[in-house]
Design a protein around this motif. Structure first.
Motif, PDB file in Angstrom:
ATOM      1  N   LEU B 219     -31.959  12.519  11.061  1.00  0.00           N
ATOM      2  CA  LEU B 219     -32.108  12.919  12.280  1.00  0.00           C
ATOM      3  C   LEU B 219     -33.790  13.616  12.443  1.00  0.00           C
ATOM      4  O   LEU B 219     -34.468  13.561  13.512  1.00  0.00           O
ATOM      5  N   THR B 220     -34.131  14.946  10.924  1.00  0.00           N
ATOM      6  CA  THR B 220     -34.986  14.995  11.153  1.00  0.00           C
ATOM      7  C   THR B 220     -36.181  14.100  11.172  1.00  0.00           C
ATOM      8  O   THR B 220     -37.550  14.464  12.189  1.00  0.00           O
ATOM      9  N   LEU B 221     -36.364  13.000  11.102  1.00  0.00           N
ATOM     10  CA  LEU B 221     -37.384  12.465  10.388  1.00  0.00           C
ATOM     11  C   LEU B 221     -38.238  11.419  11.990  1.00  0.00           C
ATOM     12  O   LEU B 221     -38.613  11.722  12.561  1.00  0.00           O
ATOM     13  N   GLY B 222     -36.453  11.271  12.446  1.00  0.00           N
ATOM     14  CA  GLY B 222     -36.722  10.443  14.282  1.00  0.00           C
ATOM     15  C   GLY B 222     -36.684  10.816  15.649  1.00  0.00           C
ATOM     16  O   GLY B 222     -37.137  10.229  15.805  1.00  0.00           O
ATOM     17  N   LEU B 223     -36.200  13.087  15.204  1.00  0.00           N
ATOM     18  CA  LEU B 223     -36.320  13.913  16.058  1.00  0.00           C
ATOM     19  C   LEU B 223     -37.892  13.712  16.890  1.00  0.00           C
ATOM     20  O   LEU B 223     -38.170  13.461  18.106  1.00  0.00           O
ATOM     21  N   ASN B 224     -39.043  13.543  15.993  1.00  0.00           N
ATOM     22  CA  ASN B 224     -40.377  13.843  16.351  1.00  0.00           C
ATOM     23  C   ASN B 224     -40.939  12.434  17.006  1.00  0.00           C
ATOM     24  O   ASN B 224     -41.361  12.347  18.204  1.00  0.00           O
ATOM     25  N   SER B 225     -40.193  10.958  16.304  1.00  0.00           N
ATOM     26  CA  SER B 225     -40.888   9.915  17.543  1.00  0.00           C
ATOM     27  C   SER B 225     -40.333   9.902  18.302  1.00  0.00           C
ATOM     28  O   SER B 225     -40.099   8.979  19.600  1.00  0.00           O
ATOM     29  N   ALA B 226     -38.723  10.025  18.905  1.00  0.00           N
ATOM     30  CA  ALA B 226     -37.941  10.500  19.597  1.00  0.00           C
ATOM     31  C   ALA B 226     -38.812  10.926  21.198  1.00  0.00           C
ATOM     32  O   ALA B 226     -38.656  10.535  22.090  1.00  0.00           O
ATOM     33  N   ALA B 227     -39.167  11.649  20.772  1.00  0.00           N
ATOM     34  CA  ALA B 227     -40.294  12.577  21.162  1.00  0.00           C
ATOM     35  C   ALA B 227     -41.437  12.186  22.203  1.00  0.00           C
ATOM     36  O   ALA B 227     -41.729  11.803  22.824  1.00  0.00           O
ATOM     37  N   VAL B 228     -42.310  11.466  20.778  1.00  0.00           N
ATOM     38  CA  VAL B 228     -43.180  10.896  21.642  1.00  0.00           C
ATOM     39  C   VAL B 228     -42.059   9.320  22.718  1.00  0.00           C
ATOM     40  O   VAL B 228     -43.119   9.505  23.841  1.00  0.00           O
ATOM     41  N   ILE B 229     -41.459   8.628  21.808  1.00  0.00           N
ATOM     42  CA  ILE B 229     -40.726   7.763  23.022  1.00  0.00           C
ATOM     43  C   ILE B 229     -40.726   8.360  24.756  1.00  0.00           C
ATOM     44  O   ILE B 229     -40.546   6.814  24.925  1.00  0.00           O
ATOM     45  N   SER B 230     -40.133   8.863  24.190  1.00  0.00           N
ATOM     46  CA  SER B 230     -39.125   9.930  25.928  1.00  0.00           C
ATOM     47  C   SER B 230     -40.462  10.288  26.656  1.00  0.00           C
ATOM     48  O   SER B 230     -40.087   9.658  27.584  1.00  0.00           O
ATOM     49  N   ARG B 231     -41.483  10.678  26.609  1.00  0.00           N
ATOM     50  CA  ARG B 231     -42.655  10.686  26.763  1.00  0.00           C
ATOM     51  C   ARG B 231     -43.541   9.297  27.349  1.00  0.00           C
ATOM     52  O   ARG B 231     -43.895   9.643  28.775  1.00  0.00           O
ATOM     53  N   LEU B 232     -43.150   8.531  27.263  1.00  0.00           N
ATOM     54  CA  LEU B 232     -44.183   7.334  26.978  1.00  0.00           C
ATOM     55  C   LEU B 232     -43.006   6.891  27.824  1.00  0.00           C
ATOM     56  O   LEU B 232     -43.323   5.970  28.890  1.00  0.00           O
ATOM     57  N   VAL B 233     -41.264   6.419  27.688  1.00  0.00           N
ATOM     58  CA  VAL B 233     -40.572   5.588  28.845  1.00  0.00           C
ATOM     59  C   VAL B 233     -40.395   6.134  30.266  1.00  0.00           C
ATOM     60  O   VAL B 233     -41.118   5.428  31.112  1.00  0.00           O
ATOM     61  N   VAL B 275     -45.173   0.259  21.236  1.00  0.00           N
ATOM     62  CA  VAL B 275     -45.777   1.981  20.531  1.00  0.00           C
ATOM     63  C   VAL B 275     -44.728   2.317  19.510  1.00  0.00           C
ATOM     64  O   VAL B 275     -45.077   2.888  18.533  1.00  0.00           O
ATOM     65  N   ILE B 276     -43.477   1.266  19.494  1.00  0.00           N
ATOM     66  CA  ILE B 276     -42.512   1.695  18.026  1.00  0.00           C
ATOM     67  C   ILE B 276     -42.932   0.907  17.223  1.00  0.00           C
ATOM     68  O   ILE B 276     -42.683   1.358  15.660  1.00  0.00           O
ATOM     69  N   GLY B 277     -43.349   0.243  17.480  1.00  0.00           N
ATOM     70  CA  GLY B 277     -44.556  -0.783  15.723  1.00  0.00           C
ATOM     71  C   GLY B 277     -45.329   0.586  15.261  1.00  0.00           C
ATOM     72  O   GLY B 277     -45.100   0.579  14.157  1.00  0.00           O
ATOM     73  N   LEU B 278     -45.607   1.317  15.915  1.00  0.00           N
ATOM     74  CA  LEU B 278     -46.931   2.453  15.153  1.00  0.00           C
ATOM     75  C   LEU B 278     -45.727   3.571  14.970  1.00  0.00           C
ATOM     76  O   LEU B 278     -46.349   3.732  13.877  1.00  0.00           O
ATOM     77  N   ARG B 279     -45.220   3.619  15.602  1.00  0.00           N
ATOM     78  CA  ARG B 279     -44.333   5.150  15.711  1.00  0.00           C
ATOM     79  C   ARG B 279     -44.028   5.076  13.744  1.00  0.00           C
ATOM     80  O   ARG B 279     -43.498   5.827  12.997  1.00  0.00           O
ATOM     81  N   PHE B 280     -43.277   2.999  13.645  1.00  0.00           N
ATOM     82  CA  PHE B 280     -42.826   3.299  12.325  1.00  0.00           C
ATOM     83  C   PHE B 280     -43.906   3.559  11.465  1.00  0.00           C
ATOM     84  O   PHE B 280     -43.342   4.139  10.221  1.00  0.00           O
TER      85      PHE B 280
END
Lengths: 280, 347
Positions: B219-233, B275-280
């Protein structure tokens, strides 16, 4: 007031940045405490009128230490982004303008750099060069320059075909003159936006590396190191880590908001956003 | 390349042509993968060249015995010119040989092999969390634009983007492990795949253990990317929803949720996938921090130990492994692109 309604991000972000910078610059005069002076009878004190943020494990004033951390973080972020902007802009201008095999070659190098997860590349360079402020700046710049190279190249490619560049060429302007006088001004907007957001990223990356022990070395009270050090007392005195983390987040939030706000003015077509990568 | 022109009425030719261009794109993308990896290997090799001064002394310290220095020079081939060493490095890698760790008495490949699974498990689960949470929040914010939902989701996103992953991890640990005592603060349970296998045979203990250990780090690791993805979505959804074909879909009388989820989201998916590729890449970097907070026995923990000891062969191996994982995920993402995007791009 009008700005508040039209672009709250810019105003709030700008205020946060101004506060952090003032905090970093003026603290030595405002705070009656020294960064290193210990007071073992007053360890882990709660925030009070005497110590606004309380004291740390050695009874040192946390406010003073956070201000010192702010100075280090902001200086390292600004230096690494400045180097990245400088190198990236030159590379982007030259490859975008001249094209051909230079462009092909340099852009493949950029691709390879982008092939590394950002923090991992910085860690690899620090592993070889060793820790310390200067190496930290170099390693971060090595991660960041590709963004600027790509943005500047994209803008330059588009500008090369525009009428007034053709006109400048027709009247016999030199390449250098065309690049600096005609093309560079178009690059500045997106680069400033990208660099502002990049400062936030740089602060997160810098404090992350300091957190791992590969940043500016102790006794410099960097935010990342204070946060990491604070975890030793997490069960009883979590305050130290909480304050340090909060300092990082507020500062990064400031740069992110300000960058988002600037984009509306300087980069309405969103060139910078398309290339922006986040590090952490 | 100009877009293919289909003769009028040739309904049969179109799909065939499309699968051909897809094949060509796939082949081209795979062909680009090889020089890319070669470039990554060269840069990784270059780490050793960055060492200041005499590498043997830097690696072993000032007071190393002359015999030890000679030994390490031979072991690392420091007496040979760099291009010979680079060629030897390539030759070794092709046979799966990444050299030998200086301080851990084992081959680099073995040290990495023992830990790469833990890192992949953590990073992939975090990615899954980021995708699900990011898309849900982004779609919700776009659907209820301008309402409290939108504001709350975007506030979360702005904070999530600005929050350092190591601070979030410590806050979580403070809450869920120290104060509430719900979750173990450090370590890993059984590997998730094995725990799932055990659960299939009716033993749920290992799965529970695995998940309780994974929950906070992932959850710690994923939350930051979730935030980035949600803005883009949110922004791509809003852009998509304002387009003509959405109006047409509405005009056809389709259900609003159907229009948004099927027509809207499907078309917003392209930028999201890229963006998911870059987020990885960011996730793998974040994994180094997350692993060190939660005592997760993966590559990130090994990396910090290797860097502290300046065990350069091990550092090189780890850096290379991270870059390979990143490149592979990006390759998969790019190939997915051709499946999702009906208009294939061939430059």
């Amino acid at each position: 007031m009008r700005l508040m309604r039209e672009n709250p991000s810019l105003l709030i972000g700008g205020s946060i940045i101004a506060t952090v910078v003032a905090f970093a610059v003026f603290s030595p005069w405002l705070s009656p405490y020294d960064v290193e002076t210990m007071n073992m009878t007053n360890r882990f004190a709660w925030p009070s009128a005497a110590h606004w943020l309380g004291t740390d494990n050695f009874g040192r004033d946390l406010w003073t230490r956070m201000a010192e951390g702010a100075r280090v973080s902001v200086l390292i972020a600004v230096s690494s982004v400045a180097i990245a902007v400088f190198v990236g802009t030159i590379v982007g201008l030259v490859t975008g303008y001249f094209g051909g095999w230079i462009d092909l070659l340099v852009m493949r190098v950029v691709d390879v750099f982008l092939g590394f997860p950002p923090i991992i590349l910085a860690l690899a360079i620090i592993a070889a060069l060793g820790p310390g402020a200067q190496n930290l700046v170099l390693s971060l710049a090595a991660v960041f320059w590709t963004e600027y190279a790509r943005v500047v190249r994209a803008v330059t490619l588009a500008q090369r075909e525009v009428d007034y560049v053709a006109a400048a060429r027709a009247i016999g302007s030199s390449h250098a003159r065309i690049l600096i006088v005609e093309i560079l001004p178009n690059v500045i907007g997106p680069v400033i936006v990208l660099a502002t957001l990049g400062l936030g990223t740089a602060i997160i990356a810098e404090s992350g590396l300091s957190f791992l022990g590969f940043g500016v070395e102790p006794p410099t009270p960097t935010w990342g190191w204070t946060l990491s050090f604070g975890t030793r007392y997490l069960r009883t005195e979590p305050w130290l880590s909480i304050v340090a983390g909060l300092a990082i987040m507020i500062t990064v939030l400031g740069f992110n908001l300000f960058g988002d706000g600037l984009r509306d003015y300087l980069d309405p077509r969103g060139v910078a956003r398309k290339v922006k990568r986040d590090v952490s | 390349m100009s877009p293919p022109v289909y003769p009028a009425g040739s309904l049969v030719a179109k799909p065939r042509l499309r699968s051909n261009t897809m094949l060509a794109y796939t082949a081209r993308r795979l062909a680009l993968f090889v020089p890319m990896i070669a470039g990554i290997v060269i840069v990784t090799f270059g780490i050793m060249l960055l060492l200041p001064g005499d590498p043997a002394i830097v690696l072993l310290g000032e007071d190393a015995s002359p015999e030890a220095l000679v030994e390490i020079r031979t072991a690392l081939g420091l007496d040979r010119p760099w291009y010979v060493r680079l060629a030897a490095y390539f030759a070794g890698l092709i046979q799966g040989d990444m050299g030998r760790s200086i301080f851990q008495n084992q081959p680099v490949a073995d040290a990495i092999g023992a830990r790469v699974g833990a890192t992949l498990e953590l990073a992939l689960l975090a990615l899954a969390i980021a995708i699900v949470l990011g898309i849900t929040l982004g779609v919700a914010a776009a659907l209820w634009r301008g309402t409290l939902v939108d504001t709350a989701a975007m506030l979360f996103a702005q904070l999530g983007v600005s929050m350092p992953v190591f601070w979030l991890g410590i806050l979580m640990m403070l809450l869920f492990a120290v104060k509430l005592g719900w979750l173990p603060s450090i370590g890993r349970g059984e590997p998730l795949v094995e725990a799932l296998g055990a659960a299939a045979t009716g033993r749920f203990g290992p799965l529970l253990g695995a998940i309780s250990h994974l929950a906070m780090p992932a959850l710690t690791l994923g939350l930051n990317s979730a935030a980035v993805i949600s803005r883009l979505v949110r922004s791509t959804m809003l852009e998509t929803l304002s387009q003509d074909f959405i109006r047409t879909a509405h005009a056809k009388g389709l259900q609003v949720t159907r229009v948004i989820l099927v027509h809207g989201l499907r078309n917003a998916l392209l930028p999201i996938v890229s963006v998911i590729g870059l987020r990885f890449g960011a996730l793998l970097g974040g994994a180094v921090l997350t692993e060190n907070i939660f005592g997760w026995p993966g590559l990130g923990q090994l990396a910090v130990a290797a860097i502290s000891q300046r065990d350069i062969p091990l550092v090189q191996g780890i850096v290379l492994s991270f870059a390979l994982m990143f490149a592979t995920v990006n390759l998969i993402v790019d190939l997915l692109y051709t499946v999702i995007d009906p208009r294939i791009r061939l430059e």
